[in-house]
Write a protein that holds these residues in place. Structure first.
Motif, PDB file in Angstrom:
ATOM      1  N   UNK A 195     -25.307  28.752 -18.222  1.00 57.16           N
ATOM      2  CA  UNK A 195     -25.322  27.256 -18.423  1.00 57.16           C
ATOM      3  C   UNK A 195     -24.521  26.544 -18.088  1.00 57.16           C
ATOM      4  N   UNK A 196     -24.857  25.891 -17.890  1.00 49.31           N
ATOM      5  CA  UNK A 196     -23.332  24.816 -17.456  1.00 49.31           C
ATOM      6  C   UNK A 196     -23.887  23.718 -17.885  1.00 49.31           C
TER       7      UNK A 196
ATOM      8  N   UNK B   3     -15.552  18.499 -17.791  1.00 52.68           N
ATOM      9  CA  UNK B   3     -14.090  18.709 -18.481  1.00 52.68           C
ATOM     10  C   UNK B   3     -13.910  19.484 -19.439  1.00 52.68           C
ATOM     11  N   UNK B   4     -14.195  19.100 -20.518  1.00 53.62           N
ATOM     12  CA  UNK B   4     -14.087  20.114 -22.264  1.00 53.62           C
ATOM     13  C   UNK B   4     -15.737  20.469 -22.064  1.00 53.62           C
ATOM     14  N   UNK B   5     -16.024  21.228 -21.369  1.00 51.71           N
ATOM     15  CA  UNK B   5     -17.869  21.827 -21.756  1.00 51.71           C
ATOM     16  C   UNK B   5     -17.136  22.820 -21.923  1.00 51.71           C
ATOM     17  N   UNK B   6     -18.318  24.035 -22.546  1.00 50.26           N
ATOM     18  CA  UNK B   6     -17.937  24.952 -23.113  1.00 50.26           C
ATOM     19  C   UNK B   6     -19.272  25.552 -22.453  1.00 50.26           C
TER      20      UNK B   6
ATOM     21  N   UNK C 274     -28.333  20.946 -19.280  1.00 47.97           N
ATOM     22  CA  UNK C 274     -27.338  21.861 -18.412  1.00 47.97           C
ATOM     23  C   UNK C 274     -28.371  22.903 -16.950  1.00 47.97           C
ATOM     24  N   UNK C 275     -27.123  22.953 -16.331  1.00 47.96           N
ATOM     25  CA  UNK C 275     -28.296  23.340 -15.125  1.00 47.96           C
ATOM     26  C   UNK C 275     -27.543  24.607 -15.319  1.00 47.96           C
ATOM     27  N   UNK C 276     -28.491  25.415 -15.062  1.00 47.10           N
ATOM     28  CA  UNK C 276     -28.695  26.910 -15.286  1.00 47.10           C
ATOM     29  C   UNK C 276     -29.055  27.793 -13.348  1.00 47.10           C
TER      30      UNK C 276
END
Length: 112
Positions: A66-67, A37-40, A82-84
């Motif tokens: 990169x999420x 939710x608060x990710x960059x 992270x998921x790529x």
């Protein structure tokens, strides 16, 4: 050349994915991810002015994303990994995104 690295929040990332799907661009994640939710999330341009096989009239770029995700994420050394994935992004959308270096510099100045 446009800046190679951009940073987005989860709401913007979801909007970019939805746009790629609606425009039938080549690359977007097939499965839904539970973005933090608060990710960059960091985007790196890998192909500028990509034409692709569909919608060749839409100028777009291919980016590696990169999420940050939550929930059922892969763990590496006890920390979320992270998921790529690849994502095609319209040129006008890319140009409106925040420069990742500028964001990092601002955070450093604020001691965040």
């Amino acid at each position: 050349m446009t800046n190679q690295y951009k940073a987005v929040n989860s709401k913007t990332l979801k909007r970019l994915i939805d746009t790629a799907k609606v425009l039938n661009l080549n690359q977007y994640p097939e499965k839904s991810h539970n973005f933090s939710t608060n990710g960059i999330h960091v985007l790196k341009m890998v192909v500028q002015d990509h034409k692709g096989y569909t919608n060749k009239d839409i100028i777009h770029h291919r980016a590696s994303v990169l999420a940050n995700v939550v929930g059922s994420y892969i763990q590496l050394y006890g920390k979320p990994k992270p998921v790529e994935f690849l994502l095609d992004i319209r040129d006008e959308d890319w140009n409106n995104l925040v420069d990742a270096k500028a964001m990092a510099d601002s955070a450093r100045e604020l001691n965040v």
